[in-house]
Design a protein around this motif. Structure first.
Motif, PDB file in Angstrom:
ATOM      1  N   GLY A 143       0.814  -1.202   0.000  1.00 24.56           N
ATOM      2  CA  GLY A 143       0.000   0.000   0.000  1.00 24.56           C
ATOM      3  C   GLY A 143       0.846   1.249   0.000  1.00 24.56           C
ATOM      4  O   GLY A 143       1.888   1.321  -0.658  1.00 24.56           O
ATOM      5  N   GLN A 144       0.428   2.246   0.744  1.00 23.62           N
ATOM      6  CA  GLN A 144       1.084   3.541   0.734  1.00 23.62           C
ATOM      7  C   GLN A 144       2.567   3.409   1.062  1.00 23.62           C
ATOM      8  O   GLN A 144       2.939   2.884   2.103  1.00 23.62           O
ATOM      9  N   SER A 145       3.415   3.869   0.153  1.00 20.45           N
ATOM     10  CA  SER A 145       4.857   3.850   0.383  1.00 20.45           C
ATOM     11  C   SER A 145       5.531   4.739  -0.641  1.00 20.45           C
ATOM     12  O   SER A 145       4.982   5.012  -1.711  1.00 20.45           O
ATOM     13  N   GLU A 444      -8.412   6.341  -3.970  1.00 17.49           N
ATOM     14  CA  GLU A 444      -8.435   5.010  -4.563  1.00 17.49           C
ATOM     15  C   GLU A 444      -7.283   4.895  -5.546  1.00 17.49           C
ATOM     16  O   GLU A 444      -6.983   5.851  -6.272  1.00 17.49           O
ATOM     17  N   SER A 445      -6.656   3.724  -5.593  1.00 18.06           N
ATOM     18  CA  SER A 445      -5.539   3.516  -6.511  1.00 18.06           C
ATOM     19  C   SER A 445      -5.570   2.099  -7.047  1.00 18.06           C
ATOM     20  O   SER A 445      -5.923   1.154  -6.331  1.00 18.06           O
ATOM     21  N   VAL A 446      -5.173   1.959  -8.309  1.00 15.42           N
ATOM     22  CA  VAL A 446      -4.960   0.660  -8.940  1.00 15.42           C
ATOM     23  C   VAL A 446      -3.546   0.670  -9.492  1.00 15.42           C
ATOM     24  O   VAL A 446      -3.180   1.560 -10.265  1.00 15.42           O
ATOM     25  N   LEU A 447      -2.742  -0.309  -9.083  1.00 18.42           N
ATOM     26  CA  LEU A 447      -1.324  -0.306  -9.415  1.00 18.42           C
ATOM     27  C   LEU A 447      -0.901  -1.615 -10.074  1.00 18.42           C
ATOM     28  O   LEU A 447      -1.308  -2.698  -9.638  1.00 18.42           O
ATOM     29  N   PRO A 448      -0.055  -1.549 -11.105  1.00 20.25           N
ATOM     30  CA  PRO A 448       0.515  -2.756 -11.704  1.00 20.25           C
ATOM     31  C   PRO A 448       1.986  -2.945 -11.326  1.00 20.25           C
ATOM     32  O   PRO A 448       2.644  -2.014 -10.859  1.00 20.25           O
ATOM     33  N   LYS A 449       2.481  -4.139 -11.530  1.00 19.89           N
ATOM     34  CA  LYS A 449       3.906  -4.437 -11.403  1.00 19.89           C
ATOM     35  C   LYS A 449       4.219  -5.613 -12.301  1.00 19.89           C
ATOM     36  O   LYS A 449       3.470  -6.589 -12.350  1.00 19.89           O
ATOM     37  N   VAL A 450       5.348  -5.537 -13.018  1.00 19.59           N
ATOM     38  CA  VAL A 450       5.731  -6.624 -13.918  1.00 19.59           C
ATOM     39  C   VAL A 450       7.250  -6.750 -13.930  1.00 19.59           C
ATOM     40  O   VAL A 450       7.967  -5.746 -13.848  1.00 19.59           O
ATOM     41  N   GLU A 468       4.960   0.674  -9.719  1.00 21.27           N
ATOM     42  CA  GLU A 468       4.383   1.967  -9.387  1.00 21.27           C
ATOM     43  C   GLU A 468       4.134   2.060  -7.885  1.00 21.27           C
ATOM     44  O   GLU A 468       4.017   1.043  -7.197  1.00 21.27           O
ATOM     45  N   GLY A 469       4.041   3.289  -7.398  1.00 20.89           N
ATOM     46  CA  GLY A 469       3.750   3.532  -5.992  1.00 20.89           C
ATOM     47  C   GLY A 469       2.874   4.748  -5.828  1.00 20.89           C
ATOM     48  O   GLY A 469       2.673   5.526  -6.768  1.00 20.89           O
ATOM     49  N   VAL A 493       0.455  11.996  -4.393  1.00 26.46           N
ATOM     50  CA  VAL A 493       1.813  11.755  -4.862  1.00 26.46           C
ATOM     51  C   VAL A 493       1.864  10.373  -5.513  1.00 26.46           C
ATOM     52  O   VAL A 493       1.412   9.389  -4.924  1.00 26.46           O
ATOM     53  N   THR A 494       2.393  10.297  -6.721  1.00 24.67           N
ATOM     54  CA  THR A 494       2.516   9.020  -7.428  1.00 24.67           C
ATOM     55  C   THR A 494       3.953   8.829  -7.884  1.00 24.67           C
ATOM     56  O   THR A 494       4.713   9.801  -8.018  1.00 24.67           O
TER      57      THR A 494
END
Length: 689
Positions: A143-145, A444-450, A468-469, A493-494
């Motif tokens: 989550g938030q970081s 609200e956030s939707v985040l990907p990682k690959v 992403e963060g 902040v993104t």
């Protein structure tokens, strides 16, 4: 007589029965080689049992061995072993850090055993078995970081075999630390195991108050961990720790326009009656159960309470201050109450599907946050060093009848799959949905990682990853009446990162070499500048973007049977972008070059020598880049000698820090910089039963 629960548990551990003869095993050990510098996995990086070679990001693991060899007493001393971390301001008896040039938030930058951990105090490192430095945005799992990464502190666990370690250390200022660490099975079949740790520390600091009084610290730590095997497949763990820490305040030294210390480097501007007094408690439960041959379930819950009284003299540096001038102090008494409640549930599967191996993680975590503050201020004081120290104002936070409070909660759902196509190729995919509930600051956030991993052989990995963060603002508007831009509207902040790296094990897998190239962008950064103005104290702006690019290289493990190293270096190009006032400038305390080295050479089975080198390049003390702090190199050395006393192991150690008495400035800005201590030594003895 009433006994404290900590003493009862430790007594139980110490008096636990020895293993029966029928349960003892004969183990044949061939050779004396043992590699205690190298760690092959990091539980916090993937929240699974994946090895570092299967992790598509840069991760450093600092083991307990190095912590003990350095006689570290603070988290900052531990993190100095990774060049990607540099220190920020250490004022008010707490440490702050920057990772890859980005500041680590005390609310979102730290984990303990995978739980988000409020880190607004000096961490009790005596209960840690290792520290994991997880680099880059990690919001998908936690989550938030921030974009720089996370620090995961992994605690010591109970052991079935009985261990009792008694240790003591002292330095030339008369500071002492005494510790008892005891662990054992608590019943005959070893299904119940316990570990207790007690620490008493008294510190005399090398900087003194203007009236000649010494700055002191009094700390107590108690920790308990109980493991119970409910069945062959299910483990239940209960943990509790408490820290009591009272310390005189030192908000740091002041710098002139040339980056030089104003006045005596040993004099504290705070008054001797200023102090901070904290009590921190953690209580939690963890469960791990194997559902079948392919699936396991992990549950975790932790309640953290943090109460602090801070009686400040609050000295303020005039913009043109010189030795002999007066400065203003604005005393206040303040009480802070933070409460963190965290929980998580993870389902971890390891199975084959469609001809491919999957290590699948499906989970959710949550945080309930509360903060309350009481505060009472006294009249301002004008003071010239050399005068008699003003008396402590007769004020108390208890007279404040208006409680200032803040609370929110969030939860996140995440999924991650490490797919193995064949021995050469792996693909790591993940995503997270996160929801924060807070008055005037819902998010609200939707985040990907690959990540894509290629293994040219069993001992090497090449990878490329994208992550992403996010960091929701504390409110929709800037709430700071002493700031010029009070009530300014704030955006979230993104951050996003691209990383390319390589990992390679040498010398029969005894030495791990790693390298990484990273490119991180962060949008929506808040920057506050302290100013000397009659109407406001700071000017805060929301920077359009920060861009940090760099290269990291590291080596960790054994070069041969006698020589062990942990080394790292980083080149960092960090700049503000798309901001009228800070365009092209570098954030404070973000050096272009940094490096660290710690090593051990075993002369004999009893005698070992250590040598360390810690380099921090030039960096700015302010975001305007007007004041620069010089580069420095600190050299540390040490030696340990093992003897037998009445059949028990005794380890003796001498460490010398800053061997060449180098003058240097550590983290902090123009009005709160930390001055590096000159040559100093520590003596320690550990008795093992």
């Amino acid at each position: 007589m009433t006994r404290h629960p900590l003493s009862l548990i430790i007594f139980s551990v110490l008096s636990a029965p020895s293993l029966a003869a029928t349960k003892m095993e004969t183990i044949e050990v061939v050779g004396s080689y043992f590699n205690d510098y190298k760690v092959d996995s990091a539980s916090g990086a993937m929240r699974t049992d994946a090895s570092l070679l299967e992790t598509a990001q840069s991760v450093t693991v600092i083991p307990e061995t190095i912590v003990n060899e350095q006689l570290a007493t603070t988290l900052g001393e531990v993190l100095s072993n990774d060049a990607s971390l540099t220190s920020g301001s250490n004022q008010r008896n707490r440490e702050t850090f920057n990772m890859r040039g980005f500041s680590l938030s005390s609310a979102t930058g730290y984990l303990r055993d995978g739980h988000q951990h409020w880190s607004h105090y000096q961490q009790p490192i005596e209960i840690l078995e290792r520290v994991e430095v997880i680099k880059g945005p990690a919001s998908i799992l936690y989550g938030q970081s921030g974009p720089g990464g996370l620090v995961n502190m992994v605690t010591k666990k109970p052991t079935a075999n009985r261990i009792v370690n008694l240790s003591a250390d002292v330095n030339q200022h008369g500071s002492t630390r005494f510790m008892v660490d005891a662990s054992s099975a608590l019943n005959e079949d070893e299904t119940l195991r316990g570990r207790g740790i007690v620490v008493k520390q008294d510190v005399n600091f090398w900087r003194d108050y203007a009236n000649g009084d010494e700055r002191e610290r009094d700390r107590f730590l108690g920790a308990l961990v109980l493991d119970y095997d409910l069945s062959d497949d299910t483990l239940i763990r209960v943990h509790y720790d408490r820290t009591d820490d009272k310390t005189g305040l030192d908000t740091g030294a002041w710098l002139d326009s040339q980056g030089k210390i104003i006045g005596d480097d040993k004099t504290i501007y705070d008054f001797s009656w200023a102090f901070t007094d904290i009590v921190v408690e953690n209580l939690g439960l963890d469960v791990r159960t194997y559902l079948n041959d392919h699936w396991q379930l992990k549950l975790g819950y932790n309640e953290q309470t943090f109460e602090r009284q801070r009686f400040e003299s609050a000295p303020r540096k005039p913009s043109d201050y010189q030795v002999g001038d007066s400065y203003n102090s604005r005393p206040y008494d303040r009480f802070d109450d933070w409460q963190f409640t965290t929980a998580y549930i993870d389902f971890i599967g390891d199975f084959q599907l469609a001809g491919m191996q999957h290590q699948l993680l499906i989970g959710a975590n949550s945080l309930d946050y509360y903060y309350g503050q009481l505060r009472t201020s006294a009249d301002a004081i004008d003071y010239i060093p050399g005068q008699s120290e003003p008396s402590r104002p007769d004020i108390s936070y208890k007279s404040d009848t208006s409680l200032s409070s803040n609370e929110y909660d969030y939860y996140g759902i995440y999924i991650q799959d490490l797919i193995t196509f064949n021995p050469q190729w792996q693909l790591s995919l993940g995503g997270r949905y996160d929801k924060q509930n807070k008055e005037d600051a819902d998010n609200e956030s939707v985040l990907p990682k690959v990540g894509v991993l290629y293994h040219p052989n069993d001992n090497a990995t090449l990878y490329v990853s994208y992550s992403e963060g996010f960091e929701p603002q504390g409110s929709e508007r800037l709430i700071n009446e002493s700031d010029k831009n009070h009530n300014m509207k704030l955006d979230a902040v993104t951050s996003e990162q691209m990383e390319i790296g390589a990992k390679w094990q040498l010398f029969d897998e005894r030495l791990l070499l790693t390298g990484a190239l990273f490119d991180i962008s962060k949008k929506g950064t808040l920057v506050s500048e302290f100013v000397d103005h009659p109407d406001y104290d700071t000017i805060t702006t929301q920077v359009g973007e920060q861009r940090h690019k760099g290269i990291e290289l590291a080596a960790q493990g054994a070069v041969n049977d006698r020589f062990f190293v942990m080394a790292s270096s980083m080149y960092l190009d960090a700049n503000y972008e798309r901001d009228e006032s800070l365009e092209g400038k570098t954030p404070a305390d973000a050096p272009k070059w940094s490096a660290s080295l710690w090593s051990r050479y075993e002369v004999t089975e009893a005698l070992a020598l250590n040598a360390g080198l810690f380099y921090t390049g030039k960096r700015f003390a302010d975001s305007d880049n007007q004041i620069e702090k010089d580069a420095y190199t600190r050299v540390d050395v040490g030696a340990s000698y093992a003897i037998k006393l009445a059949g028990n192991d005794v380890d003796l150690r001498l460490n010398i820090e800053n061997l060449f008495d180098t003058d240097y400035l550590a983290g902090g800005g123009t009005n709160n910089v930390t001055i590096g201590e000159g040559i100093n030594f520590r003596l320690a003895a550990q008795f093992s039963f």
